[in-house]
Design a protein around this motif. Structure first.
Motif, PDB file in Angstrom:
ATOM      1  N   THR A 202       0.715  -0.680  -0.147  1.00 44.73           N
ATOM      2  CA  THR A 202      -0.086   0.089  -0.072  1.00 44.73           C
ATOM      3  C   THR A 202       1.100   1.587  -0.334  1.00 44.73           C
ATOM      4  OG1 THR A 202      -0.450  -0.034   2.491  1.00 44.73           O
ATOM      5  CG2 THR A 202      -1.690  -1.254   1.104  1.00 44.73           C
ATOM      6  N   GLY A 203       1.882   1.461   0.510  1.00 44.16           N
ATOM      7  CA  GLY A 203       3.271   2.551   1.291  1.00 44.16           C
ATOM      8  C   GLY A 203       3.571   2.310  -0.540  1.00 44.16           C
ATOM      9  N   ALA A 204       3.874   1.509  -1.511  1.00 43.84           N
ATOM     10  CA  ALA A 204       3.790   2.217  -2.859  1.00 43.84           C
ATOM     11  C   ALA A 204       3.531   2.507  -3.543  1.00 43.84           C
ATOM     12  CB  ALA A 204       4.230   0.238  -3.691  1.00 43.84           C
ATOM     13  N   ILE A 205       2.101   1.990  -3.479  1.00 48.19           N
ATOM     14  CA  ILE A 205       0.564   2.674  -4.147  1.00 48.19           C
ATOM     15  C   ILE A 205       0.762   4.563  -3.835  1.00 48.19           C
ATOM     16  CG2 ILE A 205      -1.826   2.815  -4.867  1.00 48.19           C
ATOM     17  CD1 ILE A 205      -1.758   0.075  -3.838  1.00 48.19           C
ATOM     18  N   VAL A 206       0.884   4.759  -2.379  1.00 47.25           N
ATOM     19  CA  VAL A 206       0.741   6.157  -2.090  1.00 47.25           C
ATOM     20  C   VAL A 206       1.922   7.177  -2.250  1.00 47.25           C
ATOM     21  CG1 VAL A 206       0.979   7.631   0.051  1.00 47.25           C
ATOM     22  CG2 VAL A 206      -0.387   5.059   0.616  1.00 47.25           C
ATOM     23  N   SER A 211       4.574  11.163  -5.714  1.00 45.93           N
ATOM     24  CA  SER A 211       5.655  11.706  -6.839  1.00 45.93           C
ATOM     25  C   SER A 211       4.391  12.250  -7.939  1.00 45.93           C
ATOM     26  CB  SER A 211       6.434  10.955  -7.468  1.00 45.93           C
ATOM     27  OG  SER A 211       5.265   9.233  -8.123  1.00 45.93           O
ATOM     28  N   MET A 212       3.336  12.032  -8.127  1.00 44.23           N
ATOM     29  CA  MET A 212       2.473  13.388  -8.629  1.00 44.23           C
ATOM     30  C   MET A 212       2.355  14.808  -8.014  1.00 44.23           C
ATOM     31  SD  MET A 212       0.408   9.960 -11.088  1.00 44.23           S
ATOM     32  CE  MET A 212       0.863   8.942 -11.134  1.00 44.23           C
ATOM     33  N   LEU A 217      -2.967  13.594   2.506  1.00 41.87           N
ATOM     34  CA  LEU A 217      -3.989  13.150   2.485  1.00 41.87           C
ATOM     35  C   LEU A 217      -4.951  12.361   0.897  1.00 41.87           C
ATOM     36  CD1 LEU A 217      -6.584  12.127   4.050  1.00 41.87           C
ATOM     37  CD2 LEU A 217      -7.635  14.961   3.989  1.00 41.87           C
ATOM     38  N   ALA A 218      -5.086  13.229   0.088  1.00 36.45           N
ATOM     39  CA  ALA A 218      -4.732  13.091  -1.364  1.00 36.45           C
ATOM     40  C   ALA A 218      -4.464  11.758  -1.716  1.00 36.45           C
ATOM     41  CB  ALA A 218      -4.678  14.250  -2.674  1.00 36.45           C
ATOM     42  N   ALA A 219      -2.911  11.149  -1.451  1.00 35.60           N
ATOM     43  CA  ALA A 219      -2.685  10.174  -2.046  1.00 35.60           C
ATOM     44  C   ALA A 219      -3.022   8.975  -1.858  1.00 35.60           C
ATOM     45  CB  ALA A 219      -1.070  10.734  -1.690  1.00 35.60           C
ATOM     46  N   LYS A 222      -6.293   7.716  -2.375  1.00 34.97           N
ATOM     47  CA  LYS A 222      -6.232   7.823  -3.078  1.00 34.97           C
ATOM     48  C   LYS A 222      -6.055   5.851  -3.297  1.00 34.97           C
ATOM     49  CE  LYS A 222      -5.526  11.591  -6.619  1.00 34.97           C
ATOM     50  NZ  LYS A 222      -4.979  12.733  -7.094  1.00 34.97           N
ATOM     51  N   GLN A 223      -4.776   6.415  -2.757  1.00 32.73           N
ATOM     52  CA  GLN A 223      -4.495   5.006  -2.449  1.00 32.73           C
ATOM     53  C   GLN A 223      -5.475   3.699  -1.862  1.00 32.73           C
ATOM     54  OE1 GLN A 223      -4.005   3.555   0.647  1.00 32.73           O
ATOM     55  NE2 GLN A 223      -4.468   1.313   0.315  1.00 32.73           N
TER      56      GLN A 223
END
Lengths: 280, 247
Positions: A202-206, A211-212, A217-219, A222-223
Motif C-alpha cells: 500500500t505504501g508503494a501505491i501512495v 511522486s505526482m 491525504l489526497a494520495a 486515492k490509494q
C-alpha cells in the motif's frame, strides 16, 4: 435460540432511549471528526508530526467507536454475543497473515462481515469496533481504525438486510461500494496518525501518487480507493461463499437471517415460523 | 509492588498520548529506551522483540520509502532519480513519525504483555464496565491460540483428503472454502452451545455480581491513575491550544 427471560426484568424504555442517544452521539462524533479533518487538512499536513490533527483524528474516531460499542453491546442477544469473539479471531488470524505481506489488501474484515450478515448492522458495527479494540492488544496500530471497521460492519449488515447477499453476483458489488465509503473515511487516520500506510505494498501505491505531487491525504485517499473496494469485494465474496456453505440449520439459527430473508432459498414467513418453533 | 491492571493500562495509554501530543524526537527516543529497559527488567524482551518487529519493520520501512523518496513539500534535495527525490524534510518527517509511532506501539505492547488478562477482566467487571466487554476480551484472547492449532489440524486433514493449493483465483478460492468452512462451521456450532450454557447461568441478567477473583487496588494507585489521565488530557489540551509549537 435466545428467548426473552421469564424471570429477569426486561430493559425499560428509558434505557432504550439512552442507548439510542449514545448511538447517535457516536455516529455524530465519527462524522464530525471526518468532516473537520477533511476541511482543515491542507494547512496541517506539513505542520509536522503530532500536529493537532493526529490527536483530533484519534480521539474523535475512538470516542465515536467506544460510544457505539457501549450503545450496542448490551442490546445484543447472547447467541450473537458469543459469536463476536469468533469473528474477532477470524479477523485477526486472517488479517495478521495478509497485513504485512506484499499484497495491497488487508482481508481483515471477514469475521466482521460474517457477523453482520448473520446478525445485522448493529452487531456488525459493534464487532468491527471491538475487533480493533481487542486486536490492539497484539497490534496497537489497528486501534485508530476502530471507527472505519465499525462502519464496514454496519454497511455490510445493511447490504445483507436489503437482500444483496441473495444473489451471489451482488455480494462483490456491495463489497465494492462499502470499500469506497470505508476507505475514504479511514484515509485521514492513515494520513494524520501514521503519516502513511502500515504495509509495504500500500505504501508503494501512495508513493506513486505522492511522486505526482499530491498532498498526503489526497494520495492516501486515492490509494484507499484502489485497495479498499477490491479488498472488500473479495471479503464479501468470501463471506458469501462461507455463509452459503453453512448448513441450513446453522444459518436459520439467526433471527436476522430469518426475518429479513438475507439468504436465498427460504421463504420468509414459513421458515421463520418453523425455525422459531424449533429454535427458541 | 504489583501494578493493578488498570494502572498499567492508564500508564501505557497516557504515555502513548503524551508522546503523540509532544511530538518531539528526544522524548520519543527516551520512551523507546525506557520501554526497552522495562521489558528487559520484566523478562518479556523476546516476545516484545518478535511482536514489535512484526509490526514496526513494515511500518517504518513503508514510512521511509514513502517520505524519503517522495516528499513534494521538501526543498533541500540530497539526490534524485527520475521522479524520486530524497529530501532532508522528507527524511526528517519519516524519522520523527517513525520514532513517535514506535514509542506508542512499544508502550502499548509492553502493557499487553505484562498485564494479567484474568485480573484485567475481574477489574473491569468490578468497576461497572459491562461484563459483556470483559467476556469478549477474555474469550478472544483464549480462543486465539486454540484456533491457530485447529486451523493447522484442518489443513492437515484436508491435505490428507487430497487438497493441493495450486495457482489460479478459482482454485485458491476453492482451497479457502475447503479450510474455512469446517473452521467457521465448528466455531459457530460451538458458539451456539456456549450461548445456551451462558444463558442458563444468567449471563444476560442485569444486577449485582460477585467475583471469585479479587484484585487489590491500593489508594495510591487510584490517585496515580487520576494523575496520569489528567496529565494526558493536559498534554492534548496544550497541543490543541498551540497547534504548531514544537513541530
Amino acid at each position: 435460540m435466545s428467548s426473552p427471560s421469564l424471570t429477569l426484568e426486561s430493559p425499560t424504555p428509558a434505557a432504550a432511549r439512552k442507548r439510542r442517544l449514545l448511538e447517535i452521539l457516536g455516529a455524530l462524533a465519527i462524522a464530525g471528526t471526518y468532516i473537520y479533518l477533511v476541511l482543515n487538512q491542507p494547512a496541517d499536513i506539513t505542520g509536522g508530526p503530532g500536529s493537532a490533527s493526529a490527536l483530533i483524528a484519534l480521539s474523535g474516531f475512538l470516542v465515536g467507536a467506544v460510544l457505539l460499542v457501549v450503545a450496542v453491546l448490551p442490546t445484543l442477544p447472547v447467541s450473537t454475543l458469543v459469536l463476536i469473539p469468533v469473528a474477532l479471531v477470524l479477523n485477526i488470524v486472517l488479517g495478521q497473515f495478509v497485513g504485512s505481506t506484499l499484497v495491497p489488501f488487508y482481508l481483515d474484515a471477514i469475521g466482521t462481515v460474517l457477523i453482520a450478515v448473520l446478525a445485522g448492522p448493529a452487531a456488525g458495527a459493534a464487532t468491527g469496533a471491538l475487533s480493533s479494540i481487542v486486536w490492539s492488544f497484539f497490534n496497537p496500530t489497528v486501534l485508530p481504525f476502530a471507527a472505519g471497521a465499525a462502519l464496514i460492519g454496519c454497511l455490510a449488515g445493511l447490504a445483507a438486510r436489503h437482500g444483496l447477499f441473495r444473489r451471489f453476483y451482488l455480494a462483490p458489488v456491495a463489497g465494492f461500494l462499502t470499500g469506497i465509503i470505508g476507505g475514504v473515511v479511514s484515509a485521514p487516520i492513515a494520513a494524520f496518525v501514521f503519516g502513511g500506510t502500515s504495509g509495504l505494498a500500500t505504501g508503494a501505491i501512495v508513493s506513486a501518487f505522492r511522486s505526482m505531487g499530491d498532498s498526503l491525504l489526497a494520495a492516501i485517499t486515492k490509494q484507499a480507493l484502489i485497495s479498499d473496494p477490491m479488498d472488500k469485494a473479495i471479503v464479501f465474496t468470501l463471506v458469501a461463499v462461507l455463509v452459503y456453505a453453512l448448513p441450513r440449520r446453522t444459518r436459520l439459527q439467526f433471527p436476522f437471517v430469518r426475518r429479513h430473508r438475507v439468504l436465498t432459498g427460504q421463504a420468509a414467513g414459513q421458515s421463520a415460523g418453523a425455525a422459531t418453533g424449533q429454535g427458541s | 509492588m504489583r501494578l493493578h491492571p488498570l494502572t498499567s493500562l492508564a500508564a501505557a495509554g497516557s504515555t502513548a498520548i503524551m508522546t503523540t501530543a509532544a511530538a518531539s524526537l528526544p522524548l520519543s527516543l527516551a520512551v523507546i529506551a525506557a520501554v526497552a529497559g522495562l521489558s528487559l527488567a520484566g523478562g518479556v524482551e523476546r516476545r516484545m522483540l518478535a511482536a514489535a518487529a512484526g509490526i514496526l519493520v513494515p511500518l517504518v520501512a513503508s514510512l521511509f520509502f514513502l517520505h524519503g523518496l517522495f516528499f513534494p513539500e521538501g526543498s533541500v534535495v540530497l539526490a534524485h532519480w527520475g521522479p524520486a527525490r530524497v529530501t532532508v524534510e522528507g527524511l526528517q518527517f519519516a524519522l520523527e513519525r517513525s520514532a513517535q509511532l514506535s514509542a506508542a506501539v512499544l508502550v502499548l505492547l509492553l502493557c499487553s504483555f505484562t498485564i494479567s488478562v484474568p485480573d484485567l477482566v475481574a477489574a473491569l467487571s468490578a468497576r461497572g464496565v459491562h461484563a459483556r466487554f470483559a467476556f469478549v476480551l477474555a474469550s478472544t484472547l483464549t480462543l486465539l491460540p486454540a484456533i491457530t492449532t485447529r486451523l493447522a489440524r484442518i489443513r492437515q486433514a484436508q491435505e490428507a483428503r487430497g487438497l493441493v493449493i495450486t495457482r489460479g483465483v478459482f482454485r485458491r478460492m476453492a482451497a479457502f472454502r475447503w479450510q474455512a468452512v469446517p473452521l467457521v462451521l465448528s466455531l459457530v456450532e460451538e458458539a451456539g452451545t456456549r450461548a445456551a450454557a451462558l444463558e442458563a447461568r444468567g449471563f444476560g441478567a442485569t444486577g449485582p455480581r460477585t467475583s471469585y477473583r479479587e484484585v487489590t487496588d491500593p489508594p495510591f494507585q487510584r490517585r496515580l491513575r487520576m494523575v496520569l489521565l489528567l496529565a494526558a488530557a493536559a498534554a492534548v489540551a496544550l497541543r490543541l491550544w498551540q497547534p504548531t509549537a514544537g513541530a
